[in-house]
Write a protein that holds these residues in place. Structure first.
Motif, PDB file in Angstrom:
ATOM      1  N   MET A  68      -8.298  -1.216  -3.881  1.00 51.08           N
ATOM      2  CA  MET A  68      -9.500  -1.774  -3.268  1.00 51.08           C
ATOM      3  C   MET A  68     -10.380  -2.461  -4.313  1.00 51.08           C
ATOM      4  SD  MET A  68      -8.071   0.591  -1.354  1.00 51.08           S
ATOM      5  CE  MET A  68      -8.528   2.111  -2.196  1.00 51.08           C
ATOM      6  N   ARG A  69     -10.808  -3.696  -3.972  1.00 46.71           N
ATOM      7  CA  ARG A  69     -11.685  -4.509  -4.821  1.00 46.71           C
ATOM      8  C   ARG A  69     -11.048  -4.841  -6.167  1.00 46.71           C
ATOM      9  NH1 ARG A  69     -14.065  -0.168  -3.238  1.00 46.71           N
ATOM     10  NH2 ARG A  69     -14.417   0.719  -5.308  1.00 46.71           N
ATOM     11  N   GLY A  70      -9.730  -4.665  -6.290  1.00 46.11           N
ATOM     12  CA  GLY A  70      -9.078  -4.905  -7.563  1.00 46.11           C
ATOM     13  C   GLY A  70      -9.475  -3.908  -8.628  1.00 46.11           C
ATOM     14  N   THR A  71      -9.871  -2.706  -8.205  1.00 42.23           N
ATOM     15  CA  THR A  71     -10.352  -1.652  -9.102  1.00 42.23           C
ATOM     16  C   THR A  71      -9.331  -0.515  -9.148  1.00 42.23           C
ATOM     17  OG1 THR A  71     -12.643  -2.187  -8.562  1.00 42.23           O
ATOM     18  CG2 THR A  71     -12.243  -0.033  -9.518  1.00 42.23           C
ATOM     19  N   LEU A  72      -9.235   0.137 -10.295  1.00 44.08           N
ATOM     20  CA  LEU A  72      -8.327   1.273 -10.423  1.00 44.08           C
ATOM     21  C   LEU A  72      -8.721   2.393  -9.465  1.00 44.08           C
ATOM     22  CD1 LEU A  72      -7.707   1.639 -14.261  1.00 44.08           C
ATOM     23  CD2 LEU A  72      -5.939   1.477 -12.496  1.00 44.08           C
ATOM     24  N   HIS A  73      -7.734   2.892  -8.731  1.00 43.72           N
ATOM     25  CA  HIS A  73      -7.923   4.027  -7.830  1.00 43.72           C
ATOM     26  C   HIS A  73      -6.764   5.000  -7.986  1.00 43.72           C
ATOM     27  CE1 HIS A  73     -10.830   1.401  -5.782  1.00 43.72           C
ATOM     28  NE2 HIS A  73     -11.270   2.481  -5.169  1.00 43.72           N
ATOM     29  N   LEU A  74      -7.011   6.228  -7.636  1.00 47.69           N
ATOM     30  CA  LEU A  74      -5.961   7.222  -7.489  1.00 47.69           C
ATOM     31  C   LEU A  74      -5.639   7.319  -6.007  1.00 47.69           C
ATOM     32  CD1 LEU A  74      -4.456   9.351  -9.371  1.00 47.69           C
ATOM     33  CD2 LEU A  74      -5.903  11.048  -8.234  1.00 47.69           C
ATOM     34  N   ILE A  75      -4.368   7.067  -5.675  1.00 44.73           N
ATOM     35  CA  ILE A  75      -3.937   7.117  -4.274  1.00 44.73           C
ATOM     36  C   ILE A  75      -2.637   7.909  -4.179  1.00 44.73           C
ATOM     37  CG2 ILE A  75      -5.037   4.925  -3.658  1.00 44.73           C
ATOM     38  CD1 ILE A  75      -2.355   3.568  -3.871  1.00 44.73           C
ATOM     39  N   ALA A  76      -2.330   8.346  -2.978  1.00 48.50           N
ATOM     40  CA  ALA A  76      -1.065   9.034  -2.751  1.00 48.50           C
ATOM     41  C   ALA A  76       0.084   8.029  -2.803  1.00 48.50           C
ATOM     42  CB  ALA A  76      -1.087   9.734  -1.395  1.00 48.50           C
ATOM     43  N   LYS A  77       1.239   8.467  -3.313  1.00 42.94           N
ATOM     44  CA  LYS A  77       2.399   7.571  -3.349  1.00 42.94           C
ATOM     45  C   LYS A  77       2.738   7.047  -1.962  1.00 42.94           C
ATOM     46  CE  LYS A  77       4.981   8.819  -7.517  1.00 42.94           C
ATOM     47  NZ  LYS A  77       6.283   9.309  -8.043  1.00 42.94           N
ATOM     48  N   ASP A  78       2.553   7.880  -0.955  1.00 40.45           N
ATOM     49  CA  ASP A  78       2.854   7.451   0.414  1.00 40.45           C
ATOM     50  C   ASP A  78       1.937   6.331   0.883  1.00 40.45           C
ATOM     51  OD1 ASP A  78       4.949   9.193   0.677  1.00 40.45           O
ATOM     52  OD2 ASP A  78       3.848  10.683   1.859  1.00 40.45           O
ATOM     53  N   ASP A  79       0.823   6.137   0.186  1.00 45.75           N
ATOM     54  CA  ASP A  79      -0.126   5.096   0.590  1.00 45.75           C
ATOM     55  C   ASP A  79      -0.049   3.851  -0.290  1.00 45.75           C
ATOM     56  OD1 ASP A  79      -1.218   6.411   2.797  1.00 45.75           O
ATOM     57  OD2 ASP A  79      -2.567   7.583   1.531  1.00 45.75           O
ATOM     58  N   LEU A  80       1.028   3.692  -1.041  1.00 38.46           N
ATOM     59  CA  LEU A  80       1.169   2.495  -1.874  1.00 38.46           C
ATOM     60  C   LEU A  80       1.314   1.214  -1.059  1.00 38.46           C
ATOM     61  CD1 LEU A  80       3.362   3.700  -4.865  1.00 38.46           C
ATOM     62  CD2 LEU A  80       1.116   2.628  -4.996  1.00 38.46           C
ATOM     63  N   TRP A  81       1.500   1.341   0.242  1.00 38.09           N
ATOM     64  CA  TRP A  81       1.506   0.154   1.097  1.00 38.09           C
ATOM     65  C   TRP A  81       0.216  -0.639   0.966  1.00 38.09           C
ATOM     66  CZ3 TRP A  81      -2.577   0.259   4.412  1.00 38.09           C
ATOM     67  CH2 TRP A  81      -3.101   1.508   4.761  1.00 38.09           C
ATOM     68  N   VAL A  82      -0.875   0.057   0.583  1.00 31.52           N
ATOM     69  CA  VAL A  82      -2.156  -0.639   0.493  1.00 31.52           C
ATOM     70  C   VAL A  82      -2.139  -1.687  -0.621  1.00 31.52           C
ATOM     71  CG1 VAL A  82      -3.339   0.910  -1.135  1.00 31.52           C
ATOM     72  CG2 VAL A  82      -4.646  -0.278   0.621  1.00 31.52           C
ATOM     73  N   VAL A  83      -1.334  -1.479  -1.659  1.00 31.22           N
ATOM     74  CA  VAL A  83      -1.258  -2.453  -2.744  1.00 31.22           C
ATOM     75  C   VAL A  83      -0.662  -3.764  -2.225  1.00 31.22           C
ATOM     76  CG1 VAL A  83      -0.275  -2.935  -5.015  1.00 31.22           C
ATOM     77  CG2 VAL A  83      -1.112  -0.634  -4.481  1.00 31.22           C
ATOM     78  N   GLY A 204     -12.601  -5.110  -0.305  1.00 22.89           N
ATOM     79  CA  GLY A 204     -12.448  -6.384  -0.978  1.00 22.89           C
ATOM     80  C   GLY A 204     -11.742  -7.425  -0.142  1.00 22.89           C
ATOM     81  N   LEU A 205     -11.434  -7.104   1.111  1.00 25.11           N
ATOM     82  CA  LEU A 205     -10.770  -8.061   1.995  1.00 25.11           C
ATOM     83  C   LEU A 205     -11.761  -9.111   2.484  1.00 25.11           C
ATOM     84  CD1 LEU A 205      -8.616  -5.597   4.119  1.00 25.11           C
ATOM     85  CD2 LEU A 205      -7.723  -7.395   2.615  1.00 25.11           C
ATOM     86  N   PRO A 206     -11.313 -10.352   2.663  1.00 25.83           N
ATOM     87  CA  PRO A 206     -12.214 -11.382   3.194  1.00 25.83           C
ATOM     88  C   PRO A 206     -12.600 -11.080   4.635  1.00 25.83           C
ATOM     89  CG  PRO A 206      -9.960 -12.222   2.987  1.00 25.83           C
ATOM     90  CD  PRO A 206      -9.980 -10.877   2.333  1.00 25.83           C
ATOM     91  N   LYS A 207     -13.820 -11.448   4.973  1.00 26.08           N
ATOM     92  CA  LYS A 207     -14.337 -11.115   6.303  1.00 26.08           C
ATOM     93  C   LYS A 207     -13.518 -11.739   7.424  1.00 26.08           C
ATOM     94  CE  LYS A 207     -19.116 -10.367   4.808  1.00 26.08           C
ATOM     95  NZ  LYS A 207     -20.528 -10.796   4.951  1.00 26.08           N
TER      96      LYS A 207
END
Length: 314
Positions: A68-83, A204-207
């Motif tokens: 999100m927003r091109g910022t470092l985050h800790l996420i679950a491996k199962d949620d890597l779809w967000v990248v 960080g997604l465009p409106k």
């Protein structure tokens, strides 16, 4: 502390519950299942954010990467779809800077291929720059070029950043396709009730991509007096464009100091009521109005930080 209107108190109680601040998680997997991600550019702040939500260890099926927003985050491996979902917006937002640094699309593609070749083990950034030069991909180590190439590789699902600030190739993970609506639903689960404008700032997604988002009901919650001492990059405030329900605009400059950086702050029933800092023997708390009962929060944070728990009011 003055009483707050019932609708505001209810909203903040629901957010505290959604953020697992009043309903602690058992482990990092359960926590990320609720809050989706924790901002992670500063590891001590990341650990404090997890601790405020009941989690002492970050060990588990998790990944530290740019999301999100091109910022470092800790996420679950199962949620890597967000990248994959956020990649177009992140690369569009950083394209001009990459071009200024000489990182054309062709160079970045060659750089990613070279990274796959040289990252045979976790490496720090200077080591990566040296190895890339050896295979014909030179980068100026004194510029932002290495950071931007590594960001490009991360959002291309090639590498991740470890908690000790090294880089390693991303292991194979199950591929999943999710939509903006899916991310909106996860956001509402973590931050609701919130607005599409809040979601745009958080993601960080465009409106233009956020039209016709469905209503997502949030669980009801009652204020229970929960007190939490939160850190520099805690998601509780960072998840919203409009923070005025939790943070009085008159006090906001004492917390929001620019660049996404937050002064460590105290939250009581979802309302930011003070800032805090560490001292040699404990903590100094600076309330916005009257003093309040911190309960056992200083002792809890002191046990985590390994410091004393003496309390000073400023």
């Amino acid at each position: 502390m003055a009483a707050r209107p019932n609708d505001i108190a209810d909203t903040l109680a629901r957010r505290m519950r959604s953020q697992r601040l009043s309903r602690p998680a058992n482990d990092i997997t359960e926590l990320l299942g609720s809050v989706f991600a924790l901002q992670a550019q500063d590891v001590p702040a990341l650990r404090l954010a997890a601790h405020a939500r009941g989690v002492a260890s970050l060990d588990g099926p998790v990944v530290r990467t740019w999301a999100m927003r091109g910022t470092l985050h800790l996420i679950a491996k199962d949620d890597l779809w967000v990248v994959d979902l956020l990649k177009p917006s992140i690369l569009a937002a950083t394209r001009n800077r990459r071009n200024q640094l000489g990182l054309t699309d062709d160079f970045c593609r060659r750089g990613v291929s070279a990274l796959i070749e040289v990252l045979t083990e976790p490496l720090a950034r200077p080591e990566i720059v040296t190895r890339l030069a050896e295979v014909g991909v030179p980068l100026d180590p004194g510029s932002q070029a290495p950071a931007h190439l590594l960001l490009y590789a991360a959002v291309s699902s090639v590498l991740t950043r470890t908690l000790d600030d090294k880089y390693e190739l991303l292991d194979d993970v199950p591929w999943r396709y999710e939509t903006v609506e899916d991310l909106w639903r996860r956001y509402q689960r973590a931050y609701g009730p919130a607005t599409p404008a809040d979601f745009a700032v958080w993601s960080g997604l465009p409106k233009r991509e956020l039209r016709d988002l469905p209503d997502v009901p949030a669980e009801r919650a009652e204020p229970d007096g929960t007190v939490r001492m939160l850190g520099h990059f805690d998601p509780y405030l960072l998840g919203y464009k409009d923070r005025s329900l939790a943070l009085d605009p008159g006090s906001a400059p004492r917390v929001q100091t620019g660049g996404g950086f937050l002064t460590p702050h105290v939250v009581v029933d979802g309302e930011v009521v003070a800032t805090w800092r560490k001292t040699p023997t404990g903590f100094a708390v600076r309330p916005f109005a009257d003093r309040f009962d911190l309960r056992d929060e200083p002792e809890r944070v002191a046990a985590f930080t390994g410091t004393g728990a003496d309390l000073t009011w400023e």
